[in-house]
Write a protein that holds these residues in place. Structure first.
Motif, PDB file in Angstrom:
ATOM      1  N   SER A 631      -6.428 -12.231  15.277  1.00  0.00           N
ATOM      2  CA  SER A 631      -6.842 -12.749  13.978  1.00  0.00           C
ATOM      3  C   SER A 631      -8.069 -13.620  14.161  1.00  0.00           C
ATOM      4  CB  SER A 631      -5.710 -13.556  13.326  1.00  0.00           C
ATOM      5  OG  SER A 631      -6.107 -14.101  12.089  1.00  0.00           O
ATOM      6  N   ALA A 632      -9.122 -13.283  13.444  1.00  0.00           N
ATOM      7  CA  ALA A 632     -10.358 -14.066  13.458  1.00  0.00           C
ATOM      8  C   ALA A 632     -10.874 -14.310  14.866  1.00  0.00           C
ATOM      9  CB  ALA A 632     -10.149 -15.396  12.724  1.00  0.00           C
ATOM     10  N   GLY A 633     -10.802 -13.283  15.709  1.00  0.00           N
ATOM     11  CA  GLY A 633     -11.350 -13.394  17.051  1.00  0.00           C
ATOM     12  C   GLY A 633     -10.431 -14.028  18.072  1.00  0.00           C
ATOM     13  N   GLU A 634      -9.239 -14.452  17.658  1.00  0.00           N
ATOM     14  CA  GLU A 634      -8.277 -15.056  18.569  1.00  0.00           C
ATOM     15  C   GLU A 634      -7.022 -14.192  18.629  1.00  0.00           C
ATOM     16  OE1 GLU A 634      -8.433 -17.951  20.365  1.00  0.00           O
ATOM     17  OE2 GLU A 634     -10.486 -18.352  19.761  1.00  0.00           O
ATOM     18  N   THR A 635      -6.353 -14.199  19.780  1.00  0.00           N
ATOM     19  CA  THR A 635      -5.103 -13.464  19.939  1.00  0.00           C
ATOM     20  C   THR A 635      -3.958 -14.463  20.072  1.00  0.00           C
ATOM     21  OG1 THR A 635      -6.158 -11.563  20.974  1.00  0.00           O
ATOM     22  CG2 THR A 635      -3.819 -11.843  21.381  1.00  0.00           C
ATOM     23  N   TYR A 636      -2.866 -14.148  19.405  1.00  0.00           N
ATOM     24  CA  TYR A 636      -1.675 -15.003  19.400  1.00  0.00           C
ATOM     25  C   TYR A 636      -0.464 -14.157  19.788  1.00  0.00           C
ATOM     26  CZ  TYR A 636      -4.717 -18.068  16.686  1.00  0.00           C
ATOM     27  OH  TYR A 636      -5.756 -18.848  16.271  1.00  0.00           O
ATOM     28  N   GLY A 637       0.584 -14.832  20.186  1.00  0.00           N
ATOM     29  CA  GLY A 637       1.834 -14.169  20.497  1.00  0.00           C
ATOM     30  C   GLY A 637       2.992 -14.856  19.802  1.00  0.00           C
ATOM     31  N   PRO A 652      -9.239 -16.201  23.137  1.00  0.00           N
ATOM     32  CA  PRO A 652     -10.214 -15.333  22.473  1.00  0.00           C
ATOM     33  C   PRO A 652      -9.970 -13.864  22.811  1.00  0.00           C
ATOM     34  CG  PRO A 652     -11.304 -17.224  23.485  1.00  0.00           C
ATOM     35  CD  PRO A 652      -9.898 -17.225  23.973  1.00  0.00           C
ATOM     36  N   THR A 653     -10.041 -13.018  21.805  1.00  0.00           N
ATOM     37  CA  THR A 653      -9.750 -11.603  22.005  1.00  0.00           C
ATOM     38  C   THR A 653     -10.772 -10.933  22.904  1.00  0.00           C
ATOM     39  OG1 THR A 653      -8.694 -11.527  19.825  1.00  0.00           O
ATOM     40  CG2 THR A 653      -9.329  -9.428  20.804  1.00  0.00           C
ATOM     41  N   ASP A 654     -12.042 -11.314  22.822  1.00  0.00           N
ATOM     42  CA  ASP A 654     -13.044 -10.678  23.672  1.00  0.00           C
ATOM     43  C   ASP A 654     -12.794 -11.005  25.147  1.00  0.00           C
ATOM     44  OD1 ASP A 654     -13.693 -13.334  23.407  1.00  0.00           O
ATOM     45  OD2 ASP A 654     -15.844 -13.010  23.103  1.00  0.00           O
ATOM     46  N   GLU A 655     -12.330 -12.221  25.444  1.00  0.00           N
ATOM     47  CA  GLU A 655     -11.992 -12.557  26.826  1.00  0.00           C
ATOM     48  C   GLU A 655     -10.752 -11.795  27.284  1.00  0.00           C
ATOM     49  OE1 GLU A 655     -11.720 -16.730  27.449  1.00  0.00           O
ATOM     50  OE2 GLU A 655     -13.665 -17.174  26.526  1.00  0.00           O
ATOM     51  N   LEU A 656      -9.785 -11.653  26.391  1.00  0.00           N
ATOM     52  CA  LEU A 656      -8.588 -10.872  26.711  1.00  0.00           C
ATOM     53  C   LEU A 656      -8.963  -9.423  27.012  1.00  0.00           C
ATOM     54  CD1 LEU A 656      -5.506 -10.483  26.846  1.00  0.00           C
ATOM     55  CD2 LEU A 656      -5.535 -10.146  24.359  1.00  0.00           C
ATOM     56  N   ALA A 657      -9.858  -8.858  26.200  1.00  0.00           N
ATOM     57  CA  ALA A 657     -10.288  -7.482  26.423  1.00  0.00           C
ATOM     58  C   ALA A 657     -10.956  -7.327  27.786  1.00  0.00           C
ATOM     59  CB  ALA A 657     -11.240  -7.054  25.314  1.00  0.00           C
ATOM     60  N   ARG A 696      -2.819 -15.409  31.282  1.00  0.00           N
ATOM     61  CA  ARG A 696      -3.394 -15.506  29.936  1.00  0.00           C
ATOM     62  C   ARG A 696      -2.365 -15.147  28.863  1.00  0.00           C
ATOM     63  NH1 ARG A 696      -8.301 -15.902  27.760  1.00  0.00           N
ATOM     64  NH2 ARG A 696      -9.403 -15.563  29.732  1.00  0.00           N
ATOM     65  N   LEU A 697      -1.591 -14.109  29.106  1.00  0.00           N
ATOM     66  CA  LEU A 697      -0.664 -13.637  28.075  1.00  0.00           C
ATOM     67  C   LEU A 697       0.599 -14.480  27.979  1.00  0.00           C
ATOM     68  CD1 LEU A 697      -0.756  -9.723  28.397  1.00  0.00           C
ATOM     69  CD2 LEU A 697      -1.742 -11.135  26.596  1.00  0.00           C
ATOM     70  N   PHE A 698       1.174 -14.867  29.098  1.00  0.00           N
ATOM     71  CA  PHE A 698       2.548 -15.376  29.080  1.00  0.00           C
ATOM     72  C   PHE A 698       2.714 -16.818  29.540  1.00  0.00           C
ATOM     73  CE2 PHE A 698       3.085 -10.714  29.796  1.00  0.00           C
ATOM     74  CZ  PHE A 698       3.658 -10.430  28.571  1.00  0.00           C
ATOM     75  N   ALA A 699       1.630 -17.499  29.886  1.00  0.00           N
ATOM     76  CA  ALA A 699       1.781 -18.866  30.408  1.00  0.00           C
ATOM     77  C   ALA A 699       2.491 -19.769  29.413  1.00  0.00           C
ATOM     78  CB  ALA A 699       0.401 -19.430  30.764  1.00  0.00           C
ATOM     79  N   ASP A 700       2.228 -19.585  28.129  1.00  0.00           N
ATOM     80  CA  ASP A 700       2.832 -20.456  27.113  1.00  0.00           C
ATOM     81  C   ASP A 700       3.882 -19.727  26.271  1.00  0.00           C
ATOM     82  OD1 ASP A 700       1.137 -22.590  27.837  1.00  0.00           O
ATOM     83  OD2 ASP A 700      -0.488 -21.743  26.618  1.00  0.00           O
ATOM     84  N   SER A 701       4.398 -18.632  26.785  1.00  0.00           N
ATOM     85  CA  SER A 701       5.287 -17.794  25.969  1.00  0.00           C
ATOM     86  C   SER A 701       6.726 -18.295  25.903  1.00  0.00           C
ATOM     87  CB  SER A 701       5.297 -16.372  26.528  1.00  0.00           C
ATOM     88  OG  SER A 701       5.913 -16.344  27.806  1.00  0.00           O
ATOM     89  N   ARG A 702       7.137 -19.098  26.904  1.00  0.00           N
ATOM     90  CA  ARG A 702       8.518 -19.589  27.013  1.00  0.00           C
ATOM     91  C   ARG A 702       9.524 -18.464  27.248  1.00  0.00           C
ATOM     92  NH1 ARG A 702       9.026 -24.106  22.131  1.00  0.00           N
ATOM     93  NH2 ARG A 702       7.127 -25.269  22.642  1.00  0.00           N
TER      94      ARG A 702
END
Length: 975
Positions: A631-637, A652-657, A696-702
């Protein structure tokens, strides 16, 4: 006597002097608004919108203006111009005019206190005698009262201003058409409420009107004009969605003094009728709308007549117990007066009735002649309604032509869509602060949510037109408002709604056609309770469907039996059954399209909307659902477990890509044809890239790595390409990756968490396993030994049977499709799956009928840039939203494919076939994710046959590791 005469003389002189010194008092005897305005209304009702609009604009330029604002007559001109623009389909401009009318009313809300109310209403005995018989609904008493009264501007006595200083305002009396002004105010409130829909509850103008009326003091106390103020109040509350508050005011507005109807009675009854219809009380709503038609005829309120006639028509189609409108009589009466706009509206209803009665030829002829007397009318919403009816007529002919007609109607409806207007208005309010984030969370739920039952019944084409656009900016605002509240469940519902919208964009008629097919064919277990309650209405809309479905079932059984008797070649019996099946499907497709174009309510059951609370109850310890969202250039989980829910920011989604591309380059190379060397398959460079993406994906996922056993992933954007199986969770034991968890993908959170029927372990599936190819060259076995055929008992379809989606879905129980390195990114729904005739061989055809029994589908050897670390390029013709995999998977699921194994890149050799064969073999006794785990264990225990792996470098040693993720991480299970 002399003294008396002297006193009389002095009084007379005093009066003369006072008269000479007093400021002038004068009256303007022209009526405001004047006859030019009423002639413009006549043009509007006759369908000459352009001329009516030009006259209204001229009236606005020459209208009475005070020092600091316009005068009251401009309210009428704004309302008239707004209605002309509305009928033309220029909704944004129309709303601006109605806004101006309301603003002007609010600035001079106490105008009735300046009116010289010199006459009171009295009974009009003659009006009842002049009423046409078809419009009489009871023993109504009609009011006779003057339309115009004197409006006082300034003061008669300016003595105090002269003595104490101040502005001296000589009294002026303007002849004001108070009845028309009141009607214009009321119509502006009504039409704005109609246009704003669910946004009315958050509209500052609507709230200001309601508050001002609640404060009282707008008119003389205890006066008959209270009926007008009650009407305004009721309309404001109705626009705000406050039906319970609105109805008492509207009832008080219906009669003057509780006895006599008046010119605004029709609008009061119309609004009551529509509110009652929306509440589900058809008979009561029908009675109110009948009375509204009668009052509109009595006072020649043609706007109300058109609206009430259409509302009653829509109600009568939705509720058989409701009365039917006098359509033919309205047509005859209005055409005699040249009121073509009103007549065409009623004629559209007559044509729809003809179509529903089976008179397609008569309806087609009537549509051809509909706009001959008023061609401008075809440019607005009535033209789009005519196109919907034309598409309905076309369903009696070739299916493809009818579907093309419906697509044109949808595209044109988007230009005049009320739902899209509401989205634009909500965005403007949100951006300039008029819609706070707290209110936006509620408002967008109404604007971007699925259509209601009432919405399908009244505006079916508009509901489809709005649903066929992704509306990313609107969803971004909604998600941003939810983030402000840090509500994970709300964020998950928004993600689900947006992902479903992305699926709809890739479906015919924005999911409406698939919904109709599911309601007509899916099992009860596959539908939510709310949809089951409406299934009877859908079946009633296509009563012939049941017979065609039975014929299709018989043809399917015959085809299966014929193929079982002759599995290698198509027998005459199989050809006859296949032809019968095609005829049944063709008939059912036309009927389903007919339902989709009708007013029949069809909940959008595929993909199903998420029920977050029910989902939490279904999950057990060790289960988790993770939905990623850009959403708006950011990725959330968002993660959902039985214990709770959590929302986190990925980045940021571009960094994730870039992280995804880096991992793909390390695992599989930079392209789908890259050669793998021994060093590539023995070094651990990919682990560093995997660790970076994992962090990047799961560090804050709990997510609890220790207890996680079952994981559903809803990817977004670049994560559809990511080999998630090689990633690790924080706190995981050494060497444990997500591949060690039962992991499956889902297109939406709602699909991941849907209730699943219990499987019958004793039920044996006797349907065959078929292996086919998009390109015959890619179907060649490896050195003459096809492991898929050997292990999974897969065979080609019988020779002579066209491998269309219809035949494949109807006969096979398992299907392995070799894509031949075809790229899905170019046109995901046009991805060729078979060698069948064009149009029936592509992914898009799988969302059509028949809705098969569950069939396991493997898509092997997907190619193109998405198969490696290169950036994906999109073609101009590609669907403009969602990852290619999303549309491929959703189309297959919509047609009954389940589960799905998708190979995002392929070795092109024996090991890829080993995985497919073992997975298909395991499905006979294991769930999809467990079958995949079994296949992986078996294949990792076997040595790589380097001779039969074309992507390996020629000098590769024989001891290449079978555990390297290049062999298995390209597969995803969708279940």
């Amino acid at each position: 006597m002399i003294r008396a005469n002297r006193l009389a003389f002095l009084k007379a002189v005093t009066l003369v002097v006072a008269a000479l010194l007093a400021p002038p008092v004068w009256a303007q005897f022209s009526t405001y608004p004047g006859q030019t305005y009423f002639r413009a209304l006549d043009e509007l009702h006759s369908g000459d919108y352009n001329r009516a609009g030009r006259v209204m604009q001229t009236e606005l330029r020459t209208a009475v203006k005070t020092i600091d604002s316009r005068w009251l007559d401009s309210i009428c001109f704004h309302a008239g111009l707004g209605e002309a623009l509305y009928q033309q389909g220029r909704l944004g401009d129309a709303l601006t005019q109605f806004d101006a009318a309301i603003d002007l009313f609010l600035s001079q809300a106490t105008w009735m206190r300046r009116i010289q109310w010199q006459q009171s209403p009295r009974e009009d005995v003659s009006l009842a005698r002049r009423m046409p018989a078809w419009a009489v609904t009871g023993s109504a008493v009609y009011a006779d009262m003057p339309r115009s009264f004197l409006y006082q501007q300034g003061q008669v006595d300016n003595t105090l201003a002269q003595q104490q200083g101040g502005v001296v305002q000589p009294a002026q009396f303007w002849k004001l058409d108070c009845e028309e002004l009141s009607r214009a105010i009321a119509w502006s409130l009504y039409r704005r409420g109609d246009m704003l829909g669910p946004l009315g509850a958050y509209d500052a103008r609507t709230q200001a009107v309601a508050s001002r009326l609640a404060g009282g003091g707008l008119g003389p106390s205890g006066h008959w004009t209270r009926a007008w103020t009650e009407l305004w109040w009721g309309l404001a509350e109705a626009s705000a969605g406050e039906t319970v508050k609105a109805l008492p005011h509207l009832r008080d507005a219906t009669l003057l003094g509780g006895r006599m109807q008046h010119r605004l009675t029709g609008l009061s009854l119309l609004t009551q009728g529509k509110l009652t219809a929306a509440s589900g009380d058809g008979p009561a709503a029908g009675k109110l709308l009948q009375q509204a038609i009668s009052a509109a005829v009595a006072y020649e309120d043609f706007d109300v007549l058109a609206e009430a006639t259409r509302a009653l028509h829509e109600l009568s189609l939705a509720d058989p117990t409701a009365p039917k409108p006098p359509l033919a009589q309205v047509v005859a009466w209005t055409e005699q007066a040249g009121l073509w706009r009103v007549s065409i509206d009623a004629r559209l209803a007559l044509i729809e009735n003809s179509i529903l009665a089976g008179d397609s030829s008569g309806a087609k002829a009537a549509l051809g002649a509909l706009f001959r007397r008023a061609r401008e009318v075809s440019g607005g919403w009535m033209g789009r309604e005519a196109e919907r009816l034309a598409a309905l007529v076309a369903t009696s002919g070739p299916y493809d032509a009818a579907l093309a007609q419906s697509r044109r109607a949808i595209a044109n409806q988007q230009k005049v869509s009320l739902r899209l207007l509401q989205t634009q208005v909500a965005g403007a309010w949100y951006d300039d602060g008029r819609l706070s984030k707290r209110l936006a969370r509620q408002a967008y739920a109404g604007v971007l949510g699925d259509p209601s039952v009432f919405g399908w019944q009244t505006q079916p084409l508009d509901a489809v037109a709005a649903g066929s656009l992704p509306l990313r900016d609107a969803f971004d605002r909604w998600f941003a408002a939810a983030l402000d509240n840090r509500d994970p469940l709300l964020c998950l519902r928004i993600i689900d709604q947006q992902r479903r919208r992305e699926v709809f964009v890739g479906q015919p008629m924005a999911g409406r056609l698939v919904a109709a097919q599911w309601l007509l064919e899916a099992s009860d277990e596959a539908l939510p309770p709310a949809a089951l309650a409406l299934r009877a209405q859908v079946e009633a809309a296509a009563p012939e469907y049941r017979n065609h479905r039975s014929a299709g079932a018989a043809a399917t059984s015959a085809l299966r039996a014929a193929i079982a008797d002759s599995p290698e070649s198509t027998s005459p019996a199989a050809r006859r059954a296949a032809e019968d099946l095609r005829e049944s499907v063709a008939a059912r497709e036309s009927l389903a399209l007919r339902v989709a174009l009708s007013r029949t309510p069809t909940p959008l059951v595929f993909p199903p909307p998420i029920d977050t609370e029910a989902a939490k109850q279904e999950l057990v310890e060790g289960d988790a659902v993770v939905a990623f969202h850009e959403s708006a250039g950011e990725t959330y989980g968002v993660v959902l477990t039985s214990a709770g829910e959590h929302l986190w920011r990925v980045g940021p989604t571009d960094e994730l890509a870039k992280d995804v591309e880096r991992l793909l380059r390390e695992v599989v190379g930079s392209s789908a044809k890259a050669t793998w060397t021994a060093d590539d398959l023995t070094n651990d460079k990919w682990r560093e890239a995997a660790d970076a993406l994992s962090t990047r994906l799961f560090a804050d996922s709990r997510l609890d790595a220790a207890t996680l056993r079952r994981l559903w992933v809803v990817p977004d954007g670049p994560l559809w390409r990511a080999p998630l199986g090689v990633l690790t969770l924080p706190g995981a034991t050494e060497g444990k990756t997500l591949a060690d968890v039962a992991i499956s993908y889902a297109p939406t959170p709602g699909w991941a968490t849907r209730p699943r029927p219990e499987e019958d372990a004793n039920q044996q599936d006797t349907r065959p396993t078929w292996a086919i190819a998009a390109d015959p060259k890619s179907a060649a076995a490896v050195d003459g030994i096809d492991v898929i055929a050997e292990v999974a008992k897969a065979t080609p379809p019988p020779q002579g049977l066209d491998p269309t989606a219809i035949h494949l879905k109807s006969v096979a129980g398992q299907l392995a499709i070799d894509l031949g390195n075809q790229p899905a990114a170019m046109d995901p729904l046009g991805l060729p799956l078979t060698t069948a005739d064009r149009g029936q061989r592509e992914v898009g055809a799988w969302s059509g009928l028949p809705l098969s029994d569950p069939i396991a589908v493997v898509l092997r050897s997907m190619g193109g840039g998405e198969a490696g670390g290169a950036k994906v390029r999109r073609a101009k013709s590609a669907i403009d939203v969602g990852a290619p995999e999303l549309h491929v998977v959703a189309s297959l699921l919509a047609g009954g494919a389940e589960p799905i194994l998708l190979e995002r890149w392929s070795s092109g050799g024996a090991r890829s076939r080993d995985y497919v064969a073992e997975w298909l073999s395991g499905l006979s006794r294991l769930p999809a994710t467990e079958a995949w785990g079994r296949a992986r264990r078996l294949c990792e225990s076997r040595a790589i046959d380097v001779v039969h792996e074309p992507r390996l470098a020629p000098d590769s040693p024989k001891d290449i590791s079978p555990q390297h993720p290049v062999w298995w991480a390209g597969f995803i299970v969708v279940d």
